[in-house]
Scaffold this active site. Structure first.
Site, short mmCIF file in Angstrom:
data_model
loop_
_atom_site.label_atom_id
_atom_site.label_comp_id
_atom_site.label_asym_id
_atom_site.label_seq_id
_atom_site.Cartn_x
_atom_site.Cartn_y
_atom_site.Cartn_z
N TYR A 1 -6.26 1.68 -0.98
CA TYR A 1 -6.96 0.43 -0.46
C TYR A 1 -6.17 -0.48 0.51
CZ TYR A 1 -9.97 -3.71 -0.73
OH TYR A 1 -10.99 -4.75 -0.51
N CYS A 2 -6.81 -0.78 1.77
CA CYS A 2 -6.10 -1.68 2.70
C CYS A 2 -4.46 -0.90 2.71
CB CYS A 2 -5.93 -2.92 2.03
SG CYS A 2 -5.26 -4.20 3.11
N LEU A 3 -3.52 -1.77 2.79
CA LEU A 3 -2.07 -1.17 2.81
C LEU A 3 -1.99 -0.18 2.08
CD1 LEU A 3 -0.16 -4.40 3.94
CD2 LEU A 3 -0.80 -2.15 5.35
N LEU B 1 -9.97 3.09 1.59
CA LEU B 1 -10.75 2.19 1.58
C LEU B 1 -10.17 1.12 2.60
CD1 LEU B 1 -11.16 1.77 -2.34
CD2 LEU B 1 -12.58 3.31 -0.84
N GLY C 1 -3.70 2.19 1.11
CA GLY C 1 -4.08 3.35 2.20
C GLY C 1 -3.20 3.77 2.78
#
Length: 580
Positions: free
Chosen positions: A310-312, A338, A314
């Site tokens: 998720y976010c960083l 994500l 990812g």
């Protein structure tokens, strides 16, 4: 005083003195570089000064806006007001703004906003980044002067003051005094609504089965008699606590996956202190993502792992996956991203805060502190949406006298983590400034990695109104990979679009799959070709994962792996998530 890599030599006494001075100034400005701001204004103003035609155009616009205001002020026309707020601007939604004199004040503010929007458009030769920064700073200054912020020019505040006999202002003063006390003492504010981690939030049952200096690994208890044979590992961003994906029971993505028969593991990052100042981005890959994969492999040996970032989280997962592909490590069964970026050329409004001057300024502040503090990072995110997150809240809390509304996501949003100095500098330079990952210049352990080496199928989520990771930027992973890739665009913002549980009203999404032999489609063409589907994207992901992990016919695994040195250590949500 400069090292071969362009960074200052930290051991030179003169440079140390300079950095100490800049670090002190950085604390005073909350990490904002005055040089970067001045350079943007100078670039914009110098090019405008050499553009007489542009000057005349702006002068004409000012006169035209003034004439519209004058006509509106007479009240002799039945036409609609000449200026309208932006669709996302709700400061003037109260009916009182349509009556004099409030309507005139509102229209004067919007006229000034309209002029500055035009003035900040780049003259020929102006650096577009500087023009964008000038537009942003002008908007910030205008927002300070908005009539909605003043008690005598805001009809809603005047109405409430009359109704309560001034009680709203008295209550607002108490709120202001409390907030000043919290800010001055550094004491954490009480969670709105009494939400508590482990009691109301992050309550999905599980055990911490691994811990090192960077993270705790949580294994969640099964809720079905049979499970899919292959596990799911969630890699959250290290800038916020992991429980954004395990908020209240009704909107917990982790709980939803467990209820669908998946064995879920989640990383919970440490909240680093100054002792972590030399921890690097690659440490987060090696001692974070790779260590988590090793631990999951011990709990469920011989199984492919389906990783979700998720976010960083990812971004670091993508780096780890590309490194594994380069090295022939095939443990990943699939990769889900994500709202995560891999290319940073269109990295959204956060780029307004980033250039060489700004990053150097942040580095000096972190050199002094050893980390980037929560409030210093949170300030940048608030600035991106200051209308809602700063001024609307201030009016509601200090002028209307209202308590902050209690939402689980607002509690999580205030529960940020610090970031080690070296790690933060590494990713700002390597990813945001230099964009090395997709330009063939990102090296891991001395060798360059490439996203196109990844063969595991990918499921990528973008959100329509993301200010942090714009969906056009998230979609770019399709340009740099050659694997099977399913892309989903969902309604909402960076967090709200991800928290899109089944039954959430007003949600929709678009979905499409690209196979390895498919030609690239640009994002706008992709959007046009994929109609919206009403509902939540979560079931789509669950079906996709079920297809990749195999049918839910296996017995649930034991909690942890005591025989492999991974006994359960403590119940979820663990200890790192509670660190302040």
């Amino acid at each position: 005083m400069t090292a071969p890599n362009g960074h200052p030599k930290h051991d030179h006494p003169y440079e140390t003195a300079d950095r100490a001075g800049r670090a002190m100034l950085a604390r005073m400005t909350s990490g904002s570089s005055l040089n970067a701001a001045a350079a943007a204004w100078a670039d914009w103003a110098s090019h405008l000064a050499r553009a007489p035609g542009r000057q005349m155009e702006l002068a004409e616009r000012a006169m035209r806006n003034g004439a519209k205001l004058a006509v509106h002020a007479t009240g002799l026309t039945r036409d609609d007001p000449p200026f309208r707020p932006r669709a996302e601007d709700h400061r003037f939604s109260h009916p009182g703004w349509s009556t004099p004199p409030f309507s005139l004040w509102q229209q004067a503010f919007l006229a000034a906003q309209d002029w500055w929007d035009a003035a900040a458009e780049p003259a020929r030769g102006t650096d577009p980044h500087n023009s964008d920064r000038v537009a942003f700073m002008a908007r910030q200054m205008l927002d300070v002067l908005s009539p909605s912020n003043m008690p005598l020019t805001n009809p809603e505040v005047l109405q409430e003051t009359a109704r309560t006999g001034g009680g709203n202002l008295m209550q607002g003063m108490r709120h202001l005094a409390e907030d000043i006390r919290v800010q001055a003492t550094g004491t954490p504010a009480a969670a709105a609504g009494g939400f508590a981690v482990g009691r109301d939030l992050a309550v999905t049952e599980g055990q911490v089965v691994f811990r090192n200096e960077l993270f705790e690994l949580i294994q969640y208890a099964p809720r079905t008699e049979k499970v899919h044979p292959e596990p799911v590992l969630i890699v959250p961003a290290w800038i916020m606590k992991y429980y954004i994906l395990d908020l209240s029971p009704e909107n917990s993505l982790i709980a939803y996956l467990v209820e669908q028969g998946f064995t879920v593991f989640a990383m919970s990052w440490v909240n680093p202190s100054a002792d972590y100042r030399d921890v690097s981005l690659d440490d987060y890959r090696r001692d974070g993502v790779m260590a988590a994969l090793d631990a999951v492999g011990k709990v469920m040996p011989g199984q492919k792992i389906h990783a979700c970032g998720y976010c960083l989280g990812g971004t670091i997962l993508s780096i780890a996956a590309a490194t594994m592909a380069r090295d022939g490590d095939d443990r990943l069964g699939s990769i889900t991203l994500l709202a995560a970026q891999t290319d940073f050329t269109e990295a959204g409004e956060l780029m307004l805060f980033l250039d060489e001057s700004q990053v150097a300024f942040l580095e000096d502040m972190m050199w002094d502190q050893g980390y980037l503090a929560q409030e210093q990072m949170a300030g940048a995110f608030r600035a991106l949406r200051d209308e809602d997150l700063v001024w609307t809240r201030a009016v509601s809390r200090y002028l209307m006298g209202k308590e902050d509304e209690a939402f689980d996501i607002t509690v999580w949003n205030a529960d940020a983590t610090r970031m080690p100095a070296k790690m933060h500098s590494d990713y700002l330079r390597a990813l945001f400034l230099d964009n090395r990952l997709t330009s063939g210049r990102f090296a891991v352990e001395g060798q360059v990695i490439a996203l196109k080496d990844i063969r595991a199928p990918m499921f990528v989520i973008g959100t329509e109104k993301d200010h942090i990771a714009p969906w056009h930027s998230v979609y770019k992973v399709a340009l740099f990979t050659q694997n099977e890739l399913t892309f989903v665009l969902t309604k909402g913002g960076h967090n709200g679009g991800i928290l899109s549980e089944p039954g959430h009203k007003g949600r929709h999404y678009r979905i499409g799959c690209r196979t390895p032999e498919t030609r690239y489609t640009d994002p706008d063409s992709w959007y046009a070709r994929h109609p919206a589907t009403e509902g939540s994207w979560w079931p789509e992901w669950a079906r996709w994962l079920a297809d990749k992990t195999g049918p839910a016919e296996a017995a649930p695994p034991a909690m942890g792996a005591p025989d492999a040195g991974l006994p359960p250590l403590c119940p979820a949500p663990g200890t790192y998530v509670l660190m302040k």
